[in-house]
Enzyme design. Structure first.
Site, PDB file in Angstrom:
ATOM      1  N   ARG A 192       0.872  -1.185   0.000  1.00  0.00           N
ATOM      2  CA  ARG A 192       0.000   0.000   0.000  1.00  0.00           C
ATOM      3  C   ARG A 192       0.900   1.223   0.000  1.00  0.00           C
ATOM      4  O   ARG A 192       1.504   1.552   1.013  1.00  0.00           O
ATOM      5  CB  ARG A 192      -0.921  -0.037   1.228  1.00  0.00           C
ATOM      6  CG  ARG A 192      -1.543   1.290   1.557  1.00  0.00           C
ATOM      7  CD  ARG A 192      -2.674   1.193   2.548  1.00  0.00           C
ATOM      8  NE  ARG A 192      -2.353   0.720   3.875  1.00  0.00           N
ATOM      9  CZ  ARG A 192      -1.642   1.391   4.785  1.00  0.00           C
ATOM     10  NH1 ARG A 192      -1.127   2.573   4.505  1.00  0.00           N
ATOM     11  NH2 ARG A 192      -1.440   0.882   5.979  1.00  0.00           N
ATOM     12  N   HIS A 199      -3.231   4.505   4.844  1.00  0.00           N
ATOM     13  CA  HIS A 199      -4.411   3.622   4.836  1.00  0.00           C
ATOM     14  C   HIS A 199      -5.622   4.313   4.202  1.00  0.00           C
ATOM     15  O   HIS A 199      -6.327   3.752   3.377  1.00  0.00           O
ATOM     16  CB  HIS A 199      -4.751   3.206   6.272  1.00  0.00           C
ATOM     17  CG  HIS A 199      -6.065   2.508   6.398  1.00  0.00           C
ATOM     18  ND1 HIS A 199      -6.252   1.209   5.986  1.00  0.00           N
ATOM     19  CD2 HIS A 199      -7.275   2.941   6.855  1.00  0.00           C
ATOM     20  CE1 HIS A 199      -7.517   0.866   6.195  1.00  0.00           C
ATOM     21  NE2 HIS A 199      -8.155   1.893   6.714  1.00  0.00           N
ATOM     22  N   TYR A 211       4.245   5.324  11.544  1.00  0.00           N
ATOM     23  CA  TYR A 211       4.543   3.891  11.733  1.00  0.00           C
ATOM     24  C   TYR A 211       5.409   3.257  10.651  1.00  0.00           C
ATOM     25  O   TYR A 211       5.697   2.073  10.731  1.00  0.00           O
ATOM     26  CB  TYR A 211       3.251   3.083  11.923  1.00  0.00           C
ATOM     27  CG  TYR A 211       2.253   3.209  10.770  1.00  0.00           C
ATOM     28  CD1 TYR A 211       2.357   2.402   9.619  1.00  0.00           C
ATOM     29  CD2 TYR A 211       1.203   4.121  10.834  1.00  0.00           C
ATOM     30  CE1 TYR A 211       1.443   2.512   8.587  1.00  0.00           C
ATOM     31  CE2 TYR A 211       0.286   4.240   9.806  1.00  0.00           C
ATOM     32  CZ  TYR A 211       0.406   3.434   8.682  1.00  0.00           C
ATOM     33  OH  TYR A 211      -0.487   3.540   7.654  1.00  0.00           O
TER      34      TYR A 211
HETATM   35  C1  LIG Z   1     -14.115  -5.691  12.539  1.00  0.00           C
HETATM   36  C2  LIG Z   1     -13.427  -4.400  12.195  1.00  0.00           C
HETATM   37  N1  LIG Z   1     -12.443  -3.939  12.962  1.00  0.00           N
HETATM   38  C3  LIG Z   1     -11.807  -2.798  12.653  1.00  0.00           C
HETATM   39  C4  LIG Z   1     -12.179  -2.080  11.544  1.00  0.00           C
HETATM   40  C5  LIG Z   1     -11.458  -0.794  11.174  1.00  0.00           C
HETATM   41  N2  LIG Z   1     -10.620  -1.079  10.004  1.00  0.00           N
HETATM   42  C6  LIG Z   1     -10.999  -0.734   8.757  1.00  0.00           C
HETATM   43  S1  LIG Z   1      -9.891  -1.199   7.619  1.00  0.00           S
HETATM   44  C7  LIG Z   1      -8.859  -1.844   8.773  1.00  0.00           C
HETATM   45  C8  LIG Z   1      -7.551  -2.457   8.391  1.00  0.00           C
HETATM   46  C9  LIG Z   1      -7.695  -3.696   7.621  1.00  0.00           C
HETATM   47  O1  LIG Z   1      -6.417  -4.108   7.200  1.00  0.00           O
HETATM   48  P1  LIG Z   1      -6.260  -5.206   6.108  1.00  0.00           P
HETATM   49  O2  LIG Z   1      -7.284  -6.261   6.307  1.00  0.00           O
HETATM   50  O3  LIG Z   1      -4.844  -5.636   6.079  1.00  0.00           O
HETATM   51  O4  LIG Z   1      -6.665  -4.474   4.759  1.00  0.00           O
HETATM   52  P2  LIG Z   1      -5.948  -3.211   4.072  1.00  0.00           P
HETATM   53  O5  LIG Z   1      -6.696  -2.011   4.549  1.00  0.00           O
HETATM   54  O6  LIG Z   1      -4.518  -3.208   4.509  1.00  0.00           O
HETATM   55  O7  LIG Z   1      -6.086  -3.433   2.618  1.00  0.00           O
HETATM   56  C10 LIG Z   1      -9.396  -1.701  10.044  1.00  0.00           C
HETATM   57  C11 LIG Z   1      -8.730  -2.151  11.282  1.00  0.00           C
HETATM   58  C12 LIG Z   1     -13.244  -2.585  10.755  1.00  0.00           C
HETATM   59  N3  LIG Z   1     -13.675  -1.961   9.651  1.00  0.00           N
HETATM   60  N4  LIG Z   1     -13.839  -3.748  11.095  1.00  0.00           N
END
Ligand SMILES: Cc1ncc(C[n+]2csc(CCOP(=O)(O)OP(=O)(O)O)c2C)c(N)n1
Ligand SMILES: [Mg+2]
Length: 327
Positions: free
Chosen positions: A240, A244, A253
């Site tokens: 990425r 985020h 970070y």
């Molecule tokens: C159950 C839940 N916990 C926390 C969140 C907040 N949240 C949204 S995206 C994210 C990170 C997800 O990371 P990843 O699965 O690695 O996907 P990426 O965004 O890196 O593509 C979080 C913690 C959420 N949407 N749902």
């Protein structure tokens, strides 16, 4: 399936359009014209590899929020994207009531995700169960981030699909971070592919910056799933490049050096170099594509901006079968 020069050019075009649209979204955010953006920059090659491996409009797709390039490959338009970002009337997925990037497209069998990460994995498996019960030969492609694979829902869904040998291709886009959380704090194994093997289905890791390696891996997985051999997990190793989301400051970070190094080995650049080397693209052809993308994006952004917000009464429609009026 032979990957013709035409298909390669189409894949590159889709990646390029996704990249430029995404960059415009960041610009609109900085101009105060939108309130939120979650970006797919760095994921395009893997997404296009997946999209071009399925029977688009026949198979089912249960995507996640980074899948702009995947959605464009399925026919989602730049205008659709901007209507969602700006929350304007006519946004095709939800009439602008969902967050941006909560894609859905009935005509292409694309089912919207819920915001809690990984819940879409369960929906995908439910659809696959239906396909199996109806004895159809469709396949479900579903995507998630590597952080999402820490969720209980993910294990339940993948386990169930493995037990019942359901026709699902699970794509985990491993970009090394879940917001600020590095992958080393998400799992004690070396890859998501390893987790799949523990649950009894094949797990494959593929270089997600290589669109054609991804295409080959997804084609094989889709073929196996369609033939009734059960689910496959493909981990596409991406990065990425952006924070985020527009609400995140990634300087807290990870180092700038790390991000810059990944920019130099980005999937869009790599695909361009490969295709120019093969004689499938010329620098002039790329320039023409850039110009075309700019025009399409300018027009779509202007059109979305000129579109009104939905009237308040549309808030409840079509959640309820009949219009609900409050006294
Ligand atoms: C159950 C839940 N916990 C926390 C969140 C907040 N949240 C949204 S995206 C994210 C990170 C997800 O990371 P990843 O699965 O690695 O996907 P990426 O965004 O890196 O593509 C979080 C913690 C959420 N949407 N749902
Ligand atoms: Mg991630």
């Amino acid at each position: 399936m032979e990957v013709t020069a035409e298909i390669k050019r189409e894949m590159f075009w889709t990646m390029l359009l996704a990249r430029r649209l995404d960059e415009r979204a960041w610009m609109l955010h900085r101009q105060g014209k939108i309130t939120f953006h979650v970006s797919g920059i760095g994921h395009e090659a893997a997404q296009v590899g997946a999209a071009f491996a399925i029977r688009r409009g026949y198979d089912w797709v249960v995507p996640y929020y980074r899948d702009l390039a995947l959605m464009l490959a399925l026919g989602y338009t730049p205008l659709d994207f901007f209507l969602g970002l700006m929350g304007r009337r006519g946004e095709p997925g939800s009439g602008a009531r969902q967050m941006p990037n909560h894609w859905s497209m009935r005509s292409m069998n694309v089912v919207s995700l819920s915001s809690p990460v990984s819940t879409q994995t369960l929906h995908a498996v439910g659809i696959a169960m239906g396909i199996k019960m109806r004895k159809e030969d469709k396949v479900v492609l579903t995507t998630v981030g590597e952080g999402g694979t820490s969720q209980g829902e993910w294990y339940e869904a993948v386990n169930w699909a493995a037990i019942h040998r359901l026709p699902v291709v699970f794509n985990v886009q491993n970009n090394q971070y879940a917001i600020s959380e590095p992958v080393s704090l998400q799992m004690a194994v070396n890859s998501v592919a390893e987790k799949a093997r523990g649950l009894g289905l094949p797990g494959v890791s593929v270089d997600g910056m290589d669109a054609f390696a991804c295409l080959t891996a997804f084609q094989k997985a889709v073929e196996d799933a369609r033939a009734g051999h059960g689910p496959v997990l493909i981990e596409t190793c991406v990065y990425r490049i952006t924070p985020h989301s527009s609400d995140d400051d990634d300087r807290t970070y990870r180092s700038r050096e790390e991000v810059e190094a990944h920019k130099k080995d980005d999937g869009l650049l790599r695909t361009r170099n490969t295709l120019e080397r093969e004689g499938v693209l010329t620098p002039q052809a790329v320039d023409a594509m850039e110009e075309r993308a700019r025009q399409i994006i300018d027009e779509a952004a202007a059109q979305a901006e000129a579109t009104p917000y939905p009237p308040g009464e549309e808030g409840a429609f079509p959640v309820y079968a009949e219009e609900v009026r409050h006294a």
